[in-house]
Each structure stands twice: as C-alpha cells, then as structure tokens.
Design a protein around this motif. Structure first.
Motif, short mmCIF file in Angstrom:
data_model
loop_
_atom_site.label_atom_id
_atom_site.label_comp_id
_atom_site.label_asym_id
_atom_site.label_seq_id
_atom_site.Cartn_x
_atom_site.Cartn_y
_atom_site.Cartn_z
N PHE A 161 0.79 -1.23 0.00
CA PHE A 161 0.00 0.00 0.00
C PHE A 161 0.82 1.29 0.00
N HIS A 162 2.14 1.22 0.16
CA HIS A 162 2.86 2.48 0.39
C HIS A 162 2.96 3.37 -0.84
N GLY A 163 2.80 2.84 -2.05
CA GLY A 163 2.78 3.68 -3.25
C GLY A 163 4.17 4.08 -3.69
N GLU A 164 4.24 5.21 -4.37
CA GLU A 164 5.52 5.66 -4.93
C GLU A 164 6.44 6.16 -3.83
N THR A 165 7.75 6.00 -4.08
CA THR A 165 8.76 6.51 -3.16
C THR A 165 9.05 7.96 -3.51
N ILE A 166 8.90 8.86 -2.55
CA ILE A 166 9.09 10.28 -2.78
C ILE A 166 10.05 10.85 -1.74
N SER A 167 10.64 12.00 -2.06
CA SER A 167 11.60 12.62 -1.13
C SER A 167 10.95 13.69 -0.27
N ASN A 168 9.96 14.39 -0.80
CA ASN A 168 9.29 15.46 -0.05
C ASN A 168 7.78 15.32 -0.20
N ILE A 169 7.07 15.80 0.80
CA ILE A 169 5.61 15.77 0.75
C ILE A 169 5.07 16.98 1.49
N ARG A 170 4.02 17.57 0.97
CA ARG A 170 3.41 18.72 1.64
C ARG A 170 2.31 18.24 2.57
N LEU A 171 1.98 19.06 3.54
CA LEU A 171 1.00 18.67 4.56
C LEU A 171 -0.36 18.39 3.96
N ALA A 172 -0.78 19.20 2.99
CA ALA A 172 -2.09 18.99 2.37
C ALA A 172 -2.14 17.70 1.56
N GLY A 173 -0.96 17.16 1.20
CA GLY A 173 -0.93 15.92 0.44
C GLY A 173 -1.21 14.69 1.27
N LEU A 174 -1.16 14.81 2.60
CA LEU A 174 -1.47 13.68 3.48
C LEU A 174 -2.97 13.64 3.73
N GLU A 175 -3.71 13.25 2.71
CA GLU A 175 -5.17 13.25 2.83
C GLU A 175 -5.76 11.87 3.05
N HIS A 176 -4.93 10.83 2.96
CA HIS A 176 -5.44 9.46 3.07
C HIS A 176 -4.66 8.71 4.15
N VAL A 177 -5.38 8.07 5.05
CA VAL A 177 -4.77 7.28 6.13
C VAL A 177 -5.38 5.88 6.10
N ILE A 178 -4.51 4.86 6.11
CA ILE A 178 -4.95 3.47 6.21
C ILE A 178 -4.42 2.91 7.52
N SER A 179 -5.32 2.43 8.36
CA SER A 179 -4.97 1.95 9.70
C SER A 179 -5.12 0.44 9.76
N PHE A 180 -4.12 -0.23 10.38
CA PHE A 180 -4.15 -1.67 10.60
C PHE A 180 -4.01 -1.92 12.10
N THR A 181 -4.95 -2.66 12.67
CA THR A 181 -4.93 -2.97 14.10
C THR A 181 -4.91 -4.49 14.27
N ALA A 182 -3.95 -4.98 15.07
CA ALA A 182 -3.79 -6.41 15.30
C ALA A 182 -4.27 -6.77 16.70
N ILE A 183 -5.26 -7.65 16.77
CA ILE A 183 -5.78 -8.15 18.05
C ILE A 183 -5.90 -9.66 17.91
N ALA A 184 -5.06 -10.40 18.65
CA ALA A 184 -5.03 -11.87 18.58
C ALA A 184 -4.80 -12.29 17.13
N ASN A 185 -5.70 -13.10 16.56
CA ASN A 185 -5.53 -13.56 15.17
C ASN A 185 -6.40 -12.76 14.20
N LYS A 186 -6.72 -11.53 14.56
CA LYS A 186 -7.61 -10.70 13.77
C LYS A 186 -6.91 -9.41 13.37
N ILE A 187 -7.09 -9.00 12.11
CA ILE A 187 -6.53 -7.76 11.58
C ILE A 187 -7.69 -6.88 11.13
N SER A 188 -7.76 -5.66 11.69
CA SER A 188 -8.80 -4.70 11.30
C SER A 188 -8.17 -3.63 10.43
N MET A 189 -8.72 -3.44 9.25
CA MET A 189 -8.23 -2.44 8.30
C MET A 189 -9.30 -1.37 8.13
N ARG A 190 -8.90 -0.10 8.29
CA ARG A 190 -9.82 1.02 8.16
C ARG A 190 -9.19 2.10 7.28
#
Length: 306
Positions: free
Chosen positions: A167-196
């Motif tokens: 999921f990490h996408g292209e490798t970049i050297s710089n990024i602006r604050l407004a460009g961080l518009e998408h967040v993918i969260s992974f939570t591990a609990i026992a044998n379960k993975i929650s993706m949001r």
C-alpha cells in the motif's frame, strides 16, 4: 558444463523500451499488484478485490477472467502471471465451502513466491456505505500500525512488511501537509486484523500547525488469519538487500545528539608551545630601550656579576 543464455535483441523501439523498463535498476519502479479472482468467488470477495484495486491504482492490474488455481498447492500459475505482468505483488480471492470468503496476500522475489498469507473476510463495509467525500485516486496513503503483535510476533512482523509493500505507493523525497489526505490503519488483536480507511481534515487551530481530524471513508475490513507460507530468514534477507550504491556513507568524527545538533571532532597535530607567539598586540610589544635593558641584565646574570 556451463550453458550460455541466448540474448534476444529487440526488433523495435517499443520492445526495447519494455525491456529497459524491466531491467534491474538501483532505484526500482513502484511495485505493481495483481488482483486475481479464483474459479469461484462470492460477491463480497469480488467487491473487496475491486475496492483494494482502486486504492492501489495506478499500479494495479485487475484480472477480468476467473482463474482456477490453489496458491498454497501450486504456485506456478501465479509466478507465470507475475512474470508476464511485471508485478511482484498479488491478491487472490476465492470462495468455497471449505474456505469461504478467502483472500491471499502475497509477493514474489525473482519471479518466485516469497511470502503468502491467507485470511478469511469476517466483515466488510464498502466505500459506498460511507456517504462522504473520498480521497484523490492515486494519493499516497499514510500507513498506521497499532498493536504490540506487529513488533513482537514474527508472523505479524512479516505481515506488516507485506502491507507496507502493498500500500505504500511511490517513493518520494518530499511531501506537503495537504498531500497527506489518506490514512490506512491496521490494528492487530489476537488472530484478527482490522483495516480502516480515513480521510484527513485540516482545521484551524489558532496557531501555525492545523488541527487534524480523521473521517472514516472505507473500505472497512476485518480479516481472520488462516494459513501462512513465509520465506526463510536467509531468503528474506537476500530479497531485502540494498545495493551498496544506495547506502549512505558514514561520515567519520560526526555525530548528532538527541536535540538534533551536529557535532564534529577535529584531530590536530601536537603543537610546540615553545614557539607559540603570544605577543601580537602592538601595545604589548617590547620597545627598543626595554629590550636592550633586559638583554644587559641577562648578560650580567650569565657572567655572575649579580
């Protein structure tokens, strides 16, 4: 007896450019992912494949036809598709009575399977279920991993590495604050993975740094561990090896403290303190009369007059 490999020269410029694109490079191209449907799939599995493909675009290849294969029993078909599409990542979806709503995340190294992890889809909420604005297609996501298992358990560590590759996408050297518009969260609990999936909202905070809020936009996935097929530590180390040209050269006698201040150490030769000139100010220099008086006094001492 060594066998020489035949080198086929490209017949046109299009073939030449394609071969150059696949040739080894110091900085590799962004990894492409294949999304493959099995011989039988449920509506839920098909929708998951489509929406995860949307997150991976433009570096994604969606297979339209169904492909009868069992990745954990025979990997030759996946390795063939990986070589043909120049894709080192894949997501395989299938559905059967024994393994309902099945997903297999995997990656290849040198056109051979490296890691595969199989999940069962426990719950799924589509992007359409969240009635709000979405992020721009192809936006680089910010990946967040929560849970001690990602740091302590060997399988979860490899899973974290696989998700970052996926999921990490292209490798970049710089990024602006407004460009961080998408967040993918992974939570591990026992044998379960929650993706949001979330969209960042920047609001006024009264200072230079804005206040950041997260709004869930989907997709929402709960995955249950089933099977794993992971590469050995030696093979994984070889697959993760970086070229020497990309490694940062260590600068000698330079270190950075906890506050970010750079300190340097300078090595100097031993100084002869006897020849050190200390009288450089004009007002401290000895005059002609003072100098001659001191010389006469020194001569008397040497002769034993005093």
């Amino acid at each position: 007896m060594s066998v020489k490999q035949r080198v086929i020269k490209p017949k046109n410029q299009q073939t030449k450019r394609a071969l150059e694109q696949r040739a080894p490079k110091l900085i590799e191209n962004t990894k492409t992912a294949m999304f493959v449907r099995g011989g039988r799939t449920s509506e839920q599995v098909t929708q998951v494949l489509k929406e995860l493909c949307m997150l991976k675009k433009p570096h994604a290849v969606m297979f339209k036809r169904k492909n009868i294969m069992r990745p954990f029993d025979d990997q030759t078909s996946l390795e063939f598709f990986s070589n043909m599409n120049d894709a080192s990542l894949f997501l395989f979806g299938s559905h059967s009575k024994k393994r309902p709503n099945n997903l297999v995340f995997g990656r290849t190294f040198n056109n051979h399977i490296l890691d595969m992890i199989e999940f069962e889809i426990q719950s799924f909420h589509s992007l359409k279920m969240f009635k709000n604005l979405k992020v721009t297609e192809g936006a680089k996501p910010c990946l967040v991993f929560a849970g001690e298992l990602f740091e302590n358990d060997a399988e979860h560590k490899r899973l974290k590495s696989l998700f970052i590759d996926f999921f990490h996408g292209e490798t970049i050297s710089n990024i602006r604050l407004a460009g961080l518009e998408h967040v993918i969260s992974f939570t591990a609990i026992a044998n379960k993975i929650s993706m949001r999936g979330y969209r960042t909202i920047l609001k006024k905070s009264g200072c230079k740094t804005p206040r950041v809020e997260l709004e869930e936009i989907g997709p929402s996935l709960d995955l249950i561990f089933r099977r794993t097929k992971l590469a050995s530590d030696d093979l994984f180390k070889r697959a993760s090896k970086q070229p020497k040209a990309l490694k940062a050269k260590k600068k000698k006698n330079i270190n950075v403290d906890v506050f970010g201040t750079t300190h340097g150490r300078i090595h100097m030769q031993k100084q002869d303190m006897g020849n050190l000139q200390t009288r450089k100010m004009k007002g401290l220099k000895r005059g002609a009369v003072e100098g001659s008086a001191d010389d006469n006094k020194k001569a008397k001492i040497d002769n034993g007059d005093e």
